[in-house]
Write an enzyme that holds these catalytic residues in place. Sequence first.
Site, PDB file in Angstrom:
ATOM      1  N   CYS A   1      -5.251-116.891  61.528  1.00 17.01           N
ATOM      2  CA  CYS A   1      -6.454-116.879  62.352  1.00 17.01           C
ATOM      3  C   CYS A   1      -7.558-117.933  62.359  1.00 17.01           C
ATOM      4  CB  CYS A   1      -6.876-115.554  62.553  1.00 17.01           C
ATOM      5  SG  CYS A   1      -5.695-114.154  62.795  1.00 17.01           S
TER       6      CYS A   1
ATOM      7  N   ASN B   1      -4.277-109.778  70.357  1.00 13.94           N
ATOM      8  CA  ASN B   1      -4.184-111.016  68.984  1.00 13.94           C
ATOM      9  C   ASN B   1      -3.549-112.110  69.178  1.00 13.94           C
ATOM     10  OD1 ASN B   1      -5.022-112.849  66.512  1.00 13.94           O
ATOM     11  ND2 ASN B   1      -5.678-110.374  65.373  1.00 13.94           N
TER      12      ASN B   1
ATOM     13  N   HIS C   1     -12.711-115.524  67.556  1.00 11.72           N
ATOM     14  CA  HIS C   1     -11.096-115.381  67.141  1.00 11.72           C
ATOM     15  C   HIS C   1     -11.047-113.700  68.043  1.00 11.72           C
ATOM     16  CE1 HIS C   1      -7.338-113.977  65.779  1.00 11.72           C
ATOM     17  NE2 HIS C   1      -7.871-112.841  65.042  1.00 11.72           N
TER      18      HIS C   1
END
Length: 327
Positions: free
Chosen positions: A114, A284, A254
């Site tokens: 990520c 996500n 993020h």
Amino acid sequence: MKFEDFKIMATASSAPDHVVTNDELATMMDTSDEWITQRTGIKRRRIATEETTSSMCTDVATQLIAQSDLTAKDIDLIAVATMSPDYLTPSVSAMVQGNIGADHAIAFDIDAACSGFVYGLHLVKQMLIANQQKNAILIGGETLSKLLDWSDRSTAVLFGDGAGGVLIRNTAVDKGSFISEDLRTLGNLGQYLTAGQTGNPSPFATDQQPFSPFFKMSGRRVYSFAVKNVPESINDALKQANLTADEVDCFVLHQANRRIVERIADELAVSMAKFPINIDEYGNTAAASEPILLDQLVKQKIIKRGDVIALSGFGGGLTVGTMIMKY
């Protein structure tokens, strides 16, 4: 070549057409729209049907070139941040390079989960300096749906698919600049978020590791890691830039979990109004989440030329990366 000469010239994003809602997931596992929304902020996510990481990244690269005065042959470097490539080889970046006809471009992938997009900003900058090159495409792209156990409500509800990217040029035109960065890795915590364990099927392997392709995560451990290390990383990058958090116009974080973003805002003592959210629509998307959000904010004119923005990614590794820039 000065650090300040690196500019983001264009943004783009791509996502699958197929939308999966929380209510649909509730028919597949023991969960509900209320349960997912309260704990994550996610309402729906895009899930690939025929799309692949390389096809979405190719779409992003094509859009970026179309927005510029360049052709594919003017691109010197293509980097793709991903933890869900089509193949181990060829790389996604090599596939994109071939698909768009960027015959002169160096191409490589980045696996920092990520944080991959922010790590990529650093690596692209260094590569352009080392090779005295000018034009680069950086993309974060993921097909995380293929890494999910669709019966596990602790992970299956969290993730989505998509890609986003930027066209970077090292030029002295007055269109923003990279200012400072902070990258960190806590490998001793890596076991708290894993995916894609393949094992070794060789008949000569003496230690037969289990085949475990799906996401496994200790949510509490990852939450604790994020709310401690992300504010520290942002503050360290701001200190390098001689800026305060109040001087940042927009924090592009993020999109892991709405609660995490809210806690980071609290730790920085900054209003949530400066922390835009799209996790409700995309879930996500790992390395794709920051560039997808950045593209939306630029297209909506929420981020404008001259704005100071903080990009921060965090997740598997465990890793954190922050970049302060003037857009």
